[in-house]
Scaffold this motif. Structure first.
Motif, PDB file in Angstrom:
ATOM      1  N   HIS A  13      -5.638   6.375  15.873  1.00 28.69           N
ATOM      2  CA  HIS A  13      -5.576   6.545  14.421  1.00 28.69           C
ATOM      3  C   HIS A  13      -6.926   6.944  13.817  1.00 28.69           C
ATOM      4  N   ARG A  14      -7.853   7.429  14.619  1.00 32.82           N
ATOM      5  CA  ARG A  14      -9.213   7.681  14.112  1.00 32.82           C
ATOM      6  C   ARG A  14      -9.227   8.714  12.982  1.00 32.82           C
ATOM      7  N   ALA A  15      -8.355   9.725  13.037  1.00 31.83           N
ATOM      8  CA  ALA A  15      -8.298  10.697  11.942  1.00 31.83           C
ATOM      9  C   ALA A  15      -7.762  10.041  10.672  1.00 31.83           C
ATOM     10  N   ASN A  16      -6.787   9.134  10.827  1.00 34.24           N
ATOM     11  CA  ASN A  16      -6.274   8.404   9.667  1.00 34.24           C
ATOM     12  C   ASN A  16      -7.349   7.524   9.053  1.00 34.24           C
ATOM     13  N   ILE A  17      -8.173   6.913   9.907  1.00 37.39           N
ATOM     14  CA  ILE A  17      -9.249   6.050   9.407  1.00 37.39           C
ATOM     15  C   ILE A  17     -10.220   6.853   8.554  1.00 37.39           C
ATOM     16  N   VAL A  18     -10.549   8.066   8.990  1.00 39.06           N
ATOM     17  CA  VAL A  18     -11.449   8.922   8.214  1.00 39.06           C
ATOM     18  C   VAL A  18     -10.826   9.251   6.861  1.00 39.06           C
ATOM     19  N   ARG A  19      -9.539   9.604   6.864  1.00 40.15           N
ATOM     20  CA  ARG A  19      -8.879   9.930   5.594  1.00 40.15           C
ATOM     21  C   ARG A  19      -8.791   8.714   4.678  1.00 40.15           C
ATOM     22  N   LEU A  20      -8.534   7.540   5.258  1.00 41.98           N
ATOM     23  CA  LEU A  20      -8.503   6.324   4.442  1.00 41.98           C
ATOM     24  C   LEU A  20      -9.865   6.067   3.819  1.00 41.98           C
ATOM     25  N   SER A  61       0.795  -1.236   0.000  1.00 43.69           N
ATOM     26  CA  SER A  61       0.000   0.000   0.000  1.00 43.69           C
ATOM     27  C   SER A  61       0.822   1.278   0.000  1.00 43.69           C
ATOM     28  N   ARG A  62       2.025   1.231   0.568  1.00 42.10           N
ATOM     29  CA  ARG A  62       2.883   2.405   0.769  1.00 42.10           C
ATOM     30  C   ARG A  62       2.250   3.434   1.695  1.00 42.10           C
ATOM     31  N   VAL A  63       1.320   2.989   2.519  1.00 43.25           N
ATOM     32  CA  VAL A  63       0.649   3.884   3.470  1.00 43.25           C
ATOM     33  C   VAL A  63       0.921   3.365   4.878  1.00 43.25           C
ATOM     34  N   SER A  64       1.685   4.125   5.638  1.00 43.48           N
ATOM     35  CA  SER A  64       2.110   3.691   6.963  1.00 43.48           C
ATOM     36  C   SER A  64       0.931   3.481   7.906  1.00 43.48           C
ATOM     37  N   SER A  65      -0.055   4.385   7.871  1.00 44.36           N
ATOM     38  CA  SER A  65      -1.186   4.271   8.793  1.00 44.36           C
ATOM     39  C   SER A  65      -2.021   3.031   8.501  1.00 44.36           C
ATOM     40  N   GLN A 120     -12.113   8.219   3.098  1.00 44.42           N
ATOM     41  CA  GLN A 120     -12.373   9.246   2.094  1.00 44.42           C
ATOM     42  C   GLN A 120     -11.406   9.185   0.917  1.00 44.42           C
ATOM     43  N   GLY A 121     -10.423   8.291   1.006  1.00 48.12           N
ATOM     44  CA  GLY A 121      -9.426   8.180  -0.052  1.00 48.12           C
ATOM     45  C   GLY A 121      -8.443   9.338  -0.077  1.00 48.12           C
ATOM     46  N   LYS A 122      -8.257  10.004   1.066  1.00 45.59           N
ATOM     47  CA  LYS A 122      -7.392  11.182   1.133  1.00 45.59           C
ATOM     48  C   LYS A 122      -6.094  10.927   1.889  1.00 45.59           C
ATOM     49  N   GLU A 123      -5.898   9.714   2.364  1.00 44.66           N
ATOM     50  CA  GLU A 123      -4.684   9.415   3.132  1.00 44.66           C
ATOM     51  C   GLU A 123      -3.500   9.277   2.194  1.00 44.66           C
ATOM     52  N   SER A 124      -2.444  10.050   2.450  1.00 44.73           N
ATOM     53  CA  SER A 124      -1.288  10.033   1.563  1.00 44.73           C
ATOM     54  C   SER A 124      -0.285   8.983   2.000  1.00 44.73           C
ATOM     55  N   GLY A 125       0.571   8.588   1.089  1.00 41.60           N
ATOM     56  CA  GLY A 125       1.606   7.606   1.385  1.00 41.60           C
ATOM     57  C   GLY A 125       2.613   8.124   2.377  1.00 41.60           C
ATOM     58  N   PHE A 126       3.219   7.182   3.127  1.00 43.66           N
ATOM     59  CA  PHE A 126       4.243   7.464   4.123  1.00 43.66           C
ATOM     60  C   PHE A 126       3.708   8.281   5.288  1.00 43.66           C
ATOM     61  N   ARG A 127       2.385   8.370   5.449  1.00 39.07           N
ATOM     62  CA  ARG A 127       1.840   9.107   6.587  1.00 39.07           C
ATOM     63  C   ARG A 127       1.708   8.156   7.775  1.00 39.07           C
TER      64      ARG A 127
END
Length: 195
Positions: free
Chosen positions: A178-185, A138-142, A187-194
């Motif tokens: 990680h609740r804010a990360n879950i929302v971004r995921l 995924s390249r997404v840390s969260s 919504q498809g707005k979570e960036s890589g390496f975050r």
């Protein structure tokens, strides 16, 4: 005596966890405060973004030790699995809400992983492997962190069932963090390496 010792270890774990490795290492390397730059998270991923592999590697090492040392000490002292779980949670709460850094901390993934090493080494290896695979894909840390910690209670049940409840406690805490990360995921707005 055991209950008093358990309470003491819980307090020590929180105070030890409150040492912000990311902030201190960034100061040593002359980097910006990770709470004010990048993702704003004082953790390994953001330190890597700010300073590269060496400060990030040191941050990871010390964050792991913040969980490992208190739990190892409590395990050596013969405290029960439930108390070990509370010691681990206290170390993670120290990382998330550090007493010495205005209660502005990180996500506690590395600290939670370190807390699992002393009592279930096989489980810790399974968690590391899971994180690596998910991050590689995924390249997404969260996302890697969330999937890894979600599987922690299952791994505990398979390896050392007596630690299933403590593993669940740690997982719930980190997922909540990680609740804010879950929302971004979602919504498809979570960036890589975050982180």
């Amino acid at each position: 005596m055991t209950s008093a010792l358990g309470l003491l270890m819980i307090l020590v774990a929180y105070l030890f966890g409150s040492i912000s490795s990311a902030v201190l290492i960034c100061r040593v390397f002359g980097l910006d405060d990770p709470r004010l730059r990048g993702s704003g998270n004082p953790g390994t991923t953001n330190v890597y973004r700010l300073g590269g592999p060496l400060p990030a590697g040191l941050t990871l090492l010390f964050d792991v030790l913040k969980g490992m040392i208190p739990v190892w000490s409590a395990y050596f002292l013969g405290l029960s699995p439930m108390v070990l779980g509370l010691v681990a949670v206290a170390a993670c709460l120290g990382h998330i809400y550090p007493l010495y850094f205005h209660f502005q901390g990180g996500k506690a993934v590395a600290t939670a992983l370190g807390a699992m090493f002393p009592v279930a080494f096989e489980m810790a290896l399974m968690l590391i492997a899971t994180w690596i695979v998910v991050f590689w894909v995924s390249r997404v840390s969260s996302l890697a962190a969330l999937i890894t910690v979600s599987l922690a209670p299952l791994y505990a049940y398979l390896v050392k069932p007596q630690y299933t409840v403590p593993a669940f406690m740690l997982s719930a805490l980190i997922i909540w963090r990680h609740r804010a990360n879950i929302v971004r995921l979602w919504q498809g707005k979570e960036s890589g390496f975050r982180s």
